[in-house]
Design a protein around this motif. Structure first.
Motif, PDB file in Angstrom:
ATOM      1  N   ASP A  70      -9.621  -8.412  -9.334  1.00 40.23           N
ATOM      2  CA  ASP A  70      -9.738  -9.864  -9.219  1.00 40.23           C
ATOM      3  C   ASP A  70     -10.502 -10.215  -7.943  1.00 40.23           C
ATOM      4  O   ASP A  70      -9.986 -10.081  -6.838  1.00 40.23           O
ATOM      5  CB  ASP A  70      -8.340 -10.502  -9.189  1.00 40.23           C
ATOM      6  CG  ASP A  70      -8.397 -12.023  -9.303  1.00 40.23           C
ATOM      7  OD1 ASP A  70      -9.469 -12.597  -9.037  1.00 40.23           O
ATOM      8  OD2 ASP A  70      -7.372 -12.624  -9.655  1.00 40.23           O
ATOM      9  N   LYS A  71     -11.740 -10.654  -8.115  1.00 40.53           N
ATOM     10  CA  LYS A  71     -12.588 -10.967  -6.958  1.00 40.53           C
ATOM     11  C   LYS A  71     -12.349 -12.370  -6.414  1.00 40.53           C
ATOM     12  O   LYS A  71     -12.758 -12.694  -5.308  1.00 40.53           O
ATOM     13  CB  LYS A  71     -14.077 -10.830  -7.339  1.00 40.53           C
ATOM     14  CG  LYS A  71     -14.451  -9.461  -7.897  1.00 40.53           C
ATOM     15  CD  LYS A  71     -14.215  -8.349  -6.896  1.00 40.53           C
ATOM     16  CE  LYS A  71     -14.629  -6.998  -7.461  1.00 40.53           C
ATOM     17  NZ  LYS A  71     -14.279  -5.883  -6.553  1.00 40.53           N
ATOM     18  N   GLU A  72     -11.709 -13.215  -7.215  1.00 39.92           N
ATOM     19  CA  GLU A  72     -11.488 -14.597  -6.791  1.00 39.92           C
ATOM     20  C   GLU A  72     -10.299 -14.725  -5.842  1.00 39.92           C
ATOM     21  O   GLU A  72     -10.352 -15.449  -4.860  1.00 39.92           O
ATOM     22  CB  GLU A  72     -11.259 -15.478  -8.025  1.00 39.92           C
ATOM     23  CG  GLU A  72     -12.499 -15.591  -8.913  1.00 39.92           C
ATOM     24  CD  GLU A  72     -12.223 -16.403 -10.162  1.00 39.92           C
ATOM     25  OE1 GLU A  72     -11.265 -17.189 -10.169  1.00 39.92           O
ATOM     26  OE2 GLU A  72     -12.974 -16.241 -11.137  1.00 39.92           O
ATOM     27  N   VAL A  73      -9.224 -14.040  -6.159  1.00 43.54           N
ATOM     28  CA  VAL A  73      -8.027 -14.106  -5.317  1.00 43.54           C
ATOM     29  C   VAL A  73      -7.637 -12.694  -4.913  1.00 43.54           C
ATOM     30  O   VAL A  73      -7.343 -11.854  -5.755  1.00 43.54           O
ATOM     31  CB  VAL A  73      -6.848 -14.765  -6.070  1.00 43.54           C
ATOM     32  CG1 VAL A  73      -5.611 -14.780  -5.184  1.00 43.54           C
ATOM     33  CG2 VAL A  73      -7.216 -16.181  -6.495  1.00 43.54           C
ATOM     34  N   ARG A  74      -7.676 -12.427  -3.601  1.00 41.86           N
ATOM     35  CA  ARG A  74      -7.286 -11.117  -3.079  1.00 41.86           C
ATOM     36  C   ARG A  74      -5.772 -11.118  -2.901  1.00 41.86           C
ATOM     37  O   ARG A  74      -5.243 -11.577  -1.889  1.00 41.86           O
ATOM     38  CB  ARG A  74      -7.990 -10.858  -1.737  1.00 41.86           C
ATOM     39  CG  ARG A  74      -9.518 -10.847  -1.842  1.00 41.86           C
ATOM     40  CD  ARG A  74     -10.019  -9.665  -2.650  1.00 41.86           C
ATOM     41  NE  ARG A  74     -11.437  -9.440  -2.478  1.00 41.86           N
ATOM     42  CZ  ARG A  74     -12.097  -8.398  -2.959  1.00 41.86           C
ATOM     43  NH1 ARG A  74     -11.439  -7.489  -3.662  1.00 41.86           N
ATOM     44  NH2 ARG A  74     -13.388  -8.256  -2.770  1.00 41.86           N
ATOM     45  N   VAL A  75      -5.089 -10.616  -3.900  1.00 39.69           N
ATOM     46  CA  VAL A  75      -3.641 -10.766  -3.975  1.00 39.69           C
ATOM     47  C   VAL A  75      -2.924 -10.077  -2.824  1.00 39.69           C
ATOM     48  O   VAL A  75      -2.045 -10.662  -2.178  1.00 39.69           O
ATOM     49  CB  VAL A  75      -3.131 -10.253  -5.345  1.00 39.69           C
ATOM     50  CG1 VAL A  75      -1.615 -10.238  -5.371  1.00 39.69           C
ATOM     51  CG2 VAL A  75      -3.674 -11.137  -6.456  1.00 39.69           C
ATOM     52  N   ALA A  76      -3.258  -8.798  -2.544  1.00 42.56           N
ATOM     53  CA  ALA A  76      -2.570  -8.064  -1.472  1.00 42.56           C
ATOM     54  C   ALA A  76      -2.757  -8.776  -0.131  1.00 42.56           C
ATOM     55  O   ALA A  76      -1.822  -8.871   0.677  1.00 42.56           O
ATOM     56  CB  ALA A  76      -3.087  -6.632  -1.396  1.00 42.56           C
ATOM     57  N   LYS A  77      -3.949  -9.295   0.093  1.00 39.86           N
ATOM     58  CA  LYS A  77      -4.232 -10.016   1.339  1.00 39.86           C
ATOM     59  C   LYS A  77      -3.372 -11.275   1.445  1.00 39.86           C
ATOM     60  O   LYS A  77      -2.798 -11.562   2.511  1.00 39.86           O
ATOM     61  CB  LYS A  77      -5.712 -10.384   1.384  1.00 39.86           C
ATOM     62  CG  LYS A  77      -6.129 -11.227   2.582  1.00 39.86           C
ATOM     63  CD  LYS A  77      -7.612 -11.515   2.516  1.00 39.86           C
ATOM     64  CE  LYS A  77      -8.069 -12.407   3.640  1.00 39.86           C
ATOM     65  NZ  LYS A  77      -9.522 -12.665   3.586  1.00 39.86           N
ATOM     66  N   GLU A  78      -3.280 -12.025   0.349  1.00 37.69           N
ATOM     67  CA  GLU A  78      -2.497 -13.254   0.364  1.00 37.69           C
ATOM     68  C   GLU A  78      -1.011 -12.968   0.575  1.00 37.69           C
ATOM     69  O   GLU A  78      -0.311 -13.733   1.245  1.00 37.69           O
ATOM     70  CB  GLU A  78      -2.715 -14.031  -0.936  1.00 37.69           C
ATOM     71  CG  GLU A  78      -4.126 -14.570  -1.120  1.00 37.69           C
ATOM     72  CD  GLU A  78      -4.601 -15.388   0.066  1.00 37.69           C
ATOM     73  OE1 GLU A  78      -3.836 -16.258   0.519  1.00 37.69           O
ATOM     74  OE2 GLU A  78      -5.727 -15.154   0.546  1.00 37.69           O
ATOM     75  N   ILE A  79      -0.536 -11.862   0.016  1.00 45.41           N
ATOM     76  CA  ILE A  79       0.859 -11.486   0.234  1.00 45.41           C
ATOM     77  C   ILE A  79       1.068 -11.084   1.695  1.00 45.41           C
ATOM     78  O   ILE A  79       2.093 -11.405   2.312  1.00 45.41           O
ATOM     79  CB  ILE A  79       1.276 -10.351  -0.727  1.00 45.41           C
ATOM     80  CG1 ILE A  79       1.312 -10.891  -2.163  1.00 45.41           C
ATOM     81  CG2 ILE A  79       2.635  -9.771  -0.345  1.00 45.41           C
ATOM     82  CD1 ILE A  79       1.610  -9.859  -3.212  1.00 45.41           C
ATOM     83  N   GLY A  80       0.079 -10.404   2.274  1.00 47.15           N
ATOM     84  CA  GLY A  80       0.139 -10.080   3.704  1.00 47.15           C
ATOM     85  C   GLY A  80       0.265 -11.330   4.547  1.00 47.15           C
ATOM     86  O   GLY A  80       1.075 -11.402   5.481  1.00 47.15           O
ATOM     87  N   LYS A  81      -0.517 -12.362   4.209  1.00 47.55           N
ATOM     88  CA  LYS A  81      -0.446 -13.629   4.936  1.00 47.55           C
ATOM     89  C   LYS A  81       0.929 -14.286   4.765  1.00 47.55           C
ATOM     90  O   LYS A  81       1.450 -14.893   5.703  1.00 47.55           O
ATOM     91  CB  LYS A  81      -1.538 -14.588   4.434  1.00 47.55           C
ATOM     92  CG  LYS A  81      -2.945 -14.230   4.881  1.00 47.55           C
ATOM     93  CD  LYS A  81      -3.925 -15.279   4.373  1.00 47.55           C
ATOM     94  CE  LYS A  81      -5.327 -15.034   4.880  1.00 47.55           C
ATOM     95  NZ  LYS A  81      -6.278 -16.058   4.392  1.00 47.55           N
ATOM     96  N   PHE A  82       1.481 -14.158   3.567  1.00 50.04           N
ATOM     97  CA  PHE A  82       2.803 -14.712   3.285  1.00 50.04           C
ATOM     98  C   PHE A  82       3.844 -14.119   4.233  1.00 50.04           C
ATOM     99  O   PHE A  82       4.628 -14.842   4.858  1.00 50.04           O
ATOM    100  CB  PHE A  82       3.179 -14.415   1.831  1.00 50.04           C
ATOM    101  CG  PHE A  82       4.602 -14.728   1.468  1.00 50.04           C
ATOM    102  CD1 PHE A  82       4.989 -16.012   1.121  1.00 50.04           C
ATOM    103  CD2 PHE A  82       5.566 -13.722   1.459  1.00 50.04           C
ATOM    104  CE1 PHE A  82       6.309 -16.296   0.776  1.00 50.04           C
ATOM    105  CE2 PHE A  82       6.884 -13.996   1.118  1.00 50.04           C
ATOM    106  CZ  PHE A  82       7.257 -15.295   0.778  1.00 50.04           C
ATOM    107  N   TYR A  83       3.820 -12.801   4.367  1.00 49.67           N
ATOM    108  CA  TYR A  83       4.796 -12.141   5.236  1.00 49.67           C
ATOM    109  C   TYR A  83       4.481 -12.377   6.717  1.00 49.67           C
ATOM    110  O   TYR A  83       5.385 -12.491   7.541  1.00 49.67           O
ATOM    111  CB  TYR A  83       4.851 -10.644   4.937  1.00 49.67           C
ATOM    112  CG  TYR A  83       5.645 -10.319   3.689  1.00 49.67           C
ATOM    113  CD1 TYR A  83       6.991 -10.666   3.583  1.00 49.67           C
ATOM    114  CD2 TYR A  83       5.052  -9.672   2.614  1.00 49.67           C
ATOM    115  CE1 TYR A  83       7.722 -10.384   2.431  1.00 49.67           C
ATOM    116  CE2 TYR A  83       5.775  -9.384   1.456  1.00 49.67           C
ATOM    117  CZ  TYR A  83       7.110  -9.744   1.379  1.00 49.67           C
ATOM    118  OH  TYR A  83       7.836  -9.464   0.248  1.00 49.67           O
TER     119      TYR A  83
END
Length: 449
Positions: A305-318
């Motif tokens: 998924d090039k639109e939403v970098r999921v692992a990165k967004e979860i990192g930001k969440f934590y």
């Protein structure tokens, strides 16, 4: 379009009233035909070079010869439309339809006038006639009903077209807009329930009904439909969307994971729904850390998924919650597939520092400095890490090299000077220590202004 017009023209050439023919000599008839033909061709020639006034003059002469020839009025309408003389255009197109009600293109001409003048109510009357010629005009009729806010008629027509020719993205957007109004939802729900009873193996009706119940916060009814869908079509992925929510609300982690994995692996489910499910499971797993591995597996579904970098967004969440270890894990995961993402590199560096992993930060920042030699933040984190590790010479060298790359960033420049002061303090150079600390204080005062 040209073929139809040429045919009409030929028909018009020979459409001379019988009474006229009965009274005229043969040579007179030939003369009339020739005059009409010459004027008509002249009108076509003038229209072709956009000399519409002369084209109209020629057509008026044609009209004098054959006053009941619908093609003449049709051509007059086209010329007036090109000149944006909308009333004249409409009147001539309308005259053409009265002479020959089956001349579809004359009706289209009237429609064009109404559309350009935004007379959508009149356009509806015309398009309702055009539908008799060609059912494709029902698409136009749908748009016109929407434009005039006749949503009940639009909804009926949309459902009819969905049944007969299949769904389109445009009609589905119209339908979603209509169904935002609660007064239309009752009839639509009843229609969907009736369709499900009539054809219990049609998945689309269940999905639409689930969404409608969910949008109106009728979660229990949505779940009932999802369960019915699962019963009738056990292989349906859509049933798992609502079942996921149900199991999540019941705090049944194992069933939640099972439903989630089916949804995330499905090619039928929209990405937005998948992202929403992952976000909800992320919050659930935060309070239920035994499902961390399931979260990691779930992230794997979004690797491409090039639109939403999921692992990165979860990192930001934590990171926002100051859970540094988890933030680090997901940033590292993200960088495996996006090694040049500078934002994540900086975020990971900060997380290492906050998590007091200075040895790892020193090594990581040095590696990144080799790859991105003009990024000042990397030199800062390298200096910070080496100061904490009491490698003051390395800290000084990194900080002195990186400070020149700072552009219009007072906060970063302040931090550089603080770390340079710490490095010289460690090296025992009191004069340089004071110089950098003084400069840092000046920059801090500048920030506050």
């Amino acid at each position: 379009m040209k073929k139809i017009i040429v045919f009409g023209f030929l028909f018009g050439m020979f459409f001379i009233p019988n009474t006229l023919l009965a009274q005229a000599e043969p040579e007179d008839i030939a003369s009339i035909n020739n005059d009409f033909e010459n004027y008509f061709y002249e009108s076509l020639k003038q229209k072709g070079i956009e000399n519409y006034d002369k084209a109209v003059e020629a057509l008026e002469k044609c009209k004098d010869i054959q006053p009941e020839n619908g093609i003449v009025y049709f051509e007059l309408g086209k010329n007036y439309l090109s000149q944006k003389k909308y009333k004249d255009a409409y009147d001539n197109f309308e005259k053409a339809t009265k002479i020959d009600p089956k001349n579809r293109w004359a009706w289209v001409g009237m429609y064009d006038v109404c559309y350009e003048t935004r007379d959508f109510n009149q356009a509806i009357i015309i398009v309702e006639t055009l539908v008799e010629f060609k059912v494709d005009y029902k698409e136009d009729l749908t748009s016109l009903y929407m434009e005039t806010q006749q949503f009940d008629k639009a909804l009926t027509l949309i459902n009819d077209l969905n049944e007969t020719v299949g769904k389109t993205e445009k009609r589905e957007l119209y339908k979603a807009r209509i169904l935002q109004d609660a007064k239309y939802q009752g009839s639509e729900k009843a229609d969907l329930i009736a369709k499900i009873k009539k054809n219990p193996k049609d998945e689309a009706n269940y999905v639409a009904l689930i969404f409608m119940y969910s949008q109106s916060n009728q979660e229990e009814k949505a779940l009932e439909v999802a369960k019915q869908l699962e019963k009738e079509i056990p292989s349906s992925d859509w049933a798992q969307v609502s079942l996921f929510k149900f199991h999540l609300n019941n705090n049944d982690g194992d069933k939640t994971v099972k439903a989630m994995n089916i949804v995330l692996a499905s090619d039928k489910i929209d990405k937005k729904i998948k992202h929403r499910i992952l976000n909800e499971f992320l919050i659930f797993s935060k309070n239920n850390p035994q499902y961390d591995k399931d979260l990691e597996k779930a992230i794997g579904y979004f690797d491409n998924d090039k639109e939403v970098r999921v692992a990165k967004e979860i990192g930001k969440f934590y990171q926002a919650k100051k859970e540094w270890s988890k933030a680090i894990k997901y940033y590292e995961m993200h960088l495996k597939s996006a090694a040049d993402d500078m934002e994540t590199i900086i975020l990971l560096s900060q997380a290492y520092a906050e998590n007091v992993q200075f040895d790892i930060l020193a090594k990581f920042s040095e590696e990144q400095m080799q790859l991105f030699p003009t990024q000042p933040q990397l030199y800062y984190y390298n200096g910070l890490a080496n100061n904490q590790l009491k490698n003051y010479k390395k800290a000084k060298d990194a900080l002195e090299s990186g400070i020149d790359f700072i552009v219009d960033d007072i906060a970063l420049e302040t931090n550089f000077n603080i770390q340079l002061g710490e490095a010289f303090k460690g090296l025992g150079d009191a004069k340089m220590k004071e110089m950098y600390f003084t400069k840092a204080n000046e920059l801090l005062k500048k920030q506050k202004k």
